[in-house]
Design an enzyme around this catalytic site. Structure first.
Site, short mmCIF file in Angstrom:
data_model
loop_
_atom_site.label_atom_id
_atom_site.label_comp_id
_atom_site.label_asym_id
_atom_site.label_seq_id
_atom_site.Cartn_x
_atom_site.Cartn_y
_atom_site.Cartn_z
N ASN A 722 2.69 13.83 -34.93
CA ASN A 722 1.80 14.67 -35.61
C ASN A 722 0.37 15.01 -34.71
O ASN A 722 -0.36 15.83 -35.34
CB ASN A 722 1.11 13.35 -36.50
CG ASN A 722 2.20 13.22 -37.54
OD1 ASN A 722 2.97 13.59 -38.27
ND2 ASN A 722 2.36 11.57 -37.57
N TYR A 723 0.30 14.57 -33.56
CA TYR A 723 -0.99 14.76 -32.87
C TYR A 723 -0.62 15.75 -31.54
O TYR A 723 -1.79 16.53 -31.03
CB TYR A 723 -1.98 13.71 -32.65
CG TYR A 723 -2.50 13.40 -33.96
CD1 TYR A 723 -3.42 13.87 -34.50
CD2 TYR A 723 -1.86 12.05 -34.51
CE1 TYR A 723 -4.02 13.32 -35.74
CE2 TYR A 723 -2.34 11.33 -35.70
CZ TYR A 723 -3.49 12.30 -36.44
OH TYR A 723 -3.74 11.71 -37.58
N LEU A 724 0.37 15.70 -31.11
CA LEU A 724 0.69 16.28 -29.73
C LEU A 724 1.26 17.46 -29.88
O LEU A 724 2.57 17.69 -30.33
CB LEU A 724 1.69 15.30 -28.92
CG LEU A 724 0.90 13.90 -28.63
CD1 LEU A 724 1.99 12.88 -27.87
CD2 LEU A 724 -0.28 14.19 -27.75
#
Length: 765
Positions: A722-724
């Protein structure tokens, strides 16, 4: 038809040789009796071979054999011209049979003629019956069958009928054909074709022009949701007791009772709030008579129900392979029918096509609504979303949909409102779909845009720490925390409706402690609060002096339960972020900081001379740094200690093997010094390779143990998914020769197909 002529010439030569042998027999009749049987056997073999070539030649050989048996040596005086006439007739029959013969010859090892390309109508038609193909397990039989009608349309009707009659007359042709097919093994051809088919199915949407702003799709058709199966009453021998007496419950009350019985050994059923909420909702499902009798949950005995469900669970574990396979086939059939939709002429996978069954709400942490009844969702609760020109999915018999919409500005297929929180639930597409992929891509591109202006934003909030307005100061300090600590913004919630979780804007005075000096560091802020999903956030962070002074100012004359940022809410913060950069949110800051941290950590931790396992460990350590930044924690798995013990046992065994291998190598080297021959040198080389192999295996196991220990309380998956920015990972893999499969599993590779395709080793976030 050059292949036919070659074959016919060889047949004529065979006949000439046959005639010559008969003439030879006339001169040497004494030898005839000795060799007659031997020659008959040879003739039979030739006849059998001719059978597998084509039916006409088989008939000829049969006639010859009959003549041999009847007349003995009467074939001796056959005229050569007669043979040639027969060959001409044979050629005419071959032409009439068309491509069927060509195919037979090809299957029996003859090279196919170039002219075959000019006759596509015959190429795919002459196929063995299903029963003959079945043992070959060809995965594309259905596809081939779909293609046949197109070829049959151009087939000559008379030739087709003739061929069918010939096949019916001679069933023996089928077996040699399959035998030859077995020898040739057609499967590799299918294996070559299969990847092509898969490649065609991969929709490279990222190479296409994007839709206008707000438009999500142009065509959408699906089958609707799959509802939970109806309740099956308990067997008569499974009893419910109230106050020590057997009590027969009504179907509705019994169903809700089973939800509690299934959780009887769970910690939830011991919590007062859970029990209170359950009993309140259970009574709503009871008849008046049941309500009058059942007034105290403590007097209810769910033991037999609980034992029944445990036995069912155990029985499922003990299922035979056949039973498990049957369930698997049923699930696959359901997936095939309901698990896909057609979106803009492409087949897309649906993420969650099954409606959640009724049960008891658990929530995360100490949720105030735990134990409440999640009611059964009916078709009358469902809103369907599809195209105007699509076929609307049919509701179950006797039911109707709540509403049918045609909104192409949203991405959901089905929606309904759940009864616990009043929130809207959706059926959406799989993460590997175009819509989800585009959203991810856009998210990371927005985070990359932040990179260009982040220094300006940081300078701005540092200036705002000195503002004369308290509101501006609070906003600047909150933004500093969001940037530095990757905190979530935190939404406002109604008291008593949800668990007591907070974010940056909703922090209270009780959630922080200020330390002018702590552990040798100045101006330390100690955070302690429950974040998203009731996961505790605990951190001691040294901050800048002006931030520390502002926090002291914000906390003056406030009680522990008062808001730290009393002049700020998420609305005010988000509006300010939009003014700083279009599309900027607290989540964009988290995404930016997570991705940039991964990129920096990979550069620092990756050593060029490391082997693949060591590089993977470096990647996981970089990922862990991001997970810690984002507070992605987890409880250690229940089986952690056992799995670590098993791993240590493997390590110890591998060490023993390595010690033995080293002793063997030492002994081999000693022998080589004495013997000094090629054989002993080979033995030494072999022992060296064995030692190297065991050293690599041991290192892999030790790296695995280190990795597990370091990650036992860190959830790497959340940040990875979700964030990388996946392009950072893909570029790193390509640069250092690490197989992408070692970092992303199959599902993740499907989700990030766009990144894998577009990123090269030089990609920079």
């Amino acid at each position: 038809m050059s292949g036919d002529h070659l074959h016919n010439d060889s047949q004529i030569e065979a006949d000439f040789r046959l005639n010559d042998s008969h003439k030879h027999k006339d001169k040497h009749k004494d030898r005839e009796h000795r060799h007659k049987e031997h020659k008959k056997e040879k003739d039979r073999e030739k006849s059998k071979h001719s059978n597998s070539e084509h039916k006409d030649s088989e008939k000829k050989h049969k006639e010859k054999e009959k003549t041999k048996h009847k007349d003995g040596s009467s074939e001796k005086h056959k005229d050569k011209h007669k043979d040639r006439d027969k060959e001409k007739r044979k050629e005419e029959k071959v032409r009439a049979s068309g491509d069927a013969k060509i195919k037979k010859e090809k299957e029996n090892g003859f090279s196919s003629p170039p002219q075959i390309k000019d006759e596509p109508e015959d190429d795919g038609y002459f196929v063995p019956p299903k029963e003959d193909i079945k043992p070959l397990k060809r995965p594309r039989d259905e596809d081939d069958a779909d293609y046949k009608p197109k070829k049959i349309k151009t087939e000559d009707t008379k030739k087709e009928k003739k061929r069918k009659l010939e096949e019916e007359e001679d069933g023996k042709l089928k077996k040699p054909k399959n035998k030859d097919k077995d020898k040739k093994v057609p499967e590799p051809d299918n294996k070559k074709k299969k990847p092509k088919k898969e490649e065609e199915q991969k929709w490279k949407w990222w190479e296409e022009e994007r839709y206008p702003e707000g438009i999500k799709w142009k065509f959408l058709e699906h089958k609707g949701p799959v509802f939970a199966p109806p309740y099956e009453p308990l067997p008569e021998n499974v009893k419910f007791y109230y106050d020590g007496k057997v009590m027969k419950l009504s179907p509705k009350a019994e169903e809700v009772a089973t939800f509690f019985a299934k959780m009887l050994d769970h910690e939830y059923t011991t919590k007062e709030i859970f029990r209170k909420n359950f009993f309140k909702d259970w009574r709503k499902e009871m008849t008046n008579e049941e309500k009058n009798i059942i007034t105290n949950l403590s007097k209810c005995d769910f033991t037999q129900m609980s034992q029944y469900f445990k036995a069912q669970t155990e029985a499922r574990k003990q299922m035979s392979k056949e039973e498990k396979l049957k369930i698997k086939e049923e699930n696959e059939k359901l997936l095939k029918e309901y698990g896909f939709c057609i979106m803009d002429n492409h087949k897309e996978r649906i993420a969650n096509f099954k409606i959640e069954p009724p049960g008891l709400f658990r929530g995360r942490g100490n949720h105030p609504k735990m134990g409440m009844l999640k009611r059964r969702i009916m078709p009358e609760d469902i809103i369907i979303n599809c195209s105007k020109d699509a076929k609307v999915p049919s509701p179950p018999p006797g039911h109707k949909w709540k509403e049918v919409r045609h909104d192409n500005k949203v991405t959901w297929l089905v929606s309904w409102t759940e009864n616990i929180q009043g929130s809207i639930k959706y059926i959406m597409l799989n993460p590997s779909s175009r819509i989800k992929g585009e959203k991810d891509w856009q998210k990371y591109e927005t985070a990359r845009r932040l990179k260009k202006c982040v220094d300006k934003i940081r300078n701005q909030y540092r200036e705002d720490w000195k503002s004369k307005e308290m509101k501006v100061r609070q906003r600047a300090v909150a933004l500093y925390f969001i940037d530095k600590l990757a905190l979530r913004a935190g939404n406002e919630k109604e008291e008593g409706e949800t668990a007591d979780t907070v974010g940056c804007c909703s922090l209270r005075v009780e959630h922080i402690n200020l330390h002018p000096e702590l552990d040798g560091q100045e101006y330390v802020v100690e955070f302690d609060f429950l974040g998203k999903d009731s996961i505790r956030y605990y951190n001691k962070v040294p901050v800048e002096k002006r931030v520390f002074k502002n926090l002291q100012l914000f906390m003056e004359n406030k009680q522990p339960e008062d808001d730290l940022f009393d002049r700020l809410n998420t609305g005010i913060l988000n509006k300010h972020l939009q003014d700083l950069m279009e599309g900027l949110t607290a989540k964009v800051f988290r995404t930016y900081n997570a991705s940039i941290t991964l990129q920096q950590q990979l550069k620092e931790l990756t050593a060029p001379d490391e082997n693949i396992p060591a590089k993977i460990l470096s990647y996981n350590r970089a990922n862990r740094a991001v997970a810690i930044l984002c507070n992605h924690q987890r409880a250690p798995p229940k089986t952690f200690e056992k799995s670590m013990m098993n791993l240590q046992t493997k390590i110890d065994a591998k060490k023993e093997q390595l010690a033995d291998a080293r002793r063997d190598l030492k002994s081999a080297k000693a022998d080589a010094k004495v013997m000094k021959d090629a054989k002993t040198k080979k033995v030494v080389e072999s022992k060296k390779k064995a030692v190297q192999r065991l050293e690599e295996q041991l290192m892999k196991l030790e790296v695995q143990a280190t990795d597990r220990e370091e990650n036992k309380q860190i959830a790497l998956g959340t940040s990875k998914l979700n964030y990388l920015d996946p392009r950072i990972t893909v570029a790193w893999c390509k640069k250092w020769g690490v197989p992408i499969e070692k970092i992303y599993n199959k599902t993740q590779r499907e989700k990030f197909a766009w990144a894998i395709d577009m990123a090269d080793e030089d990609y920079e976030f």
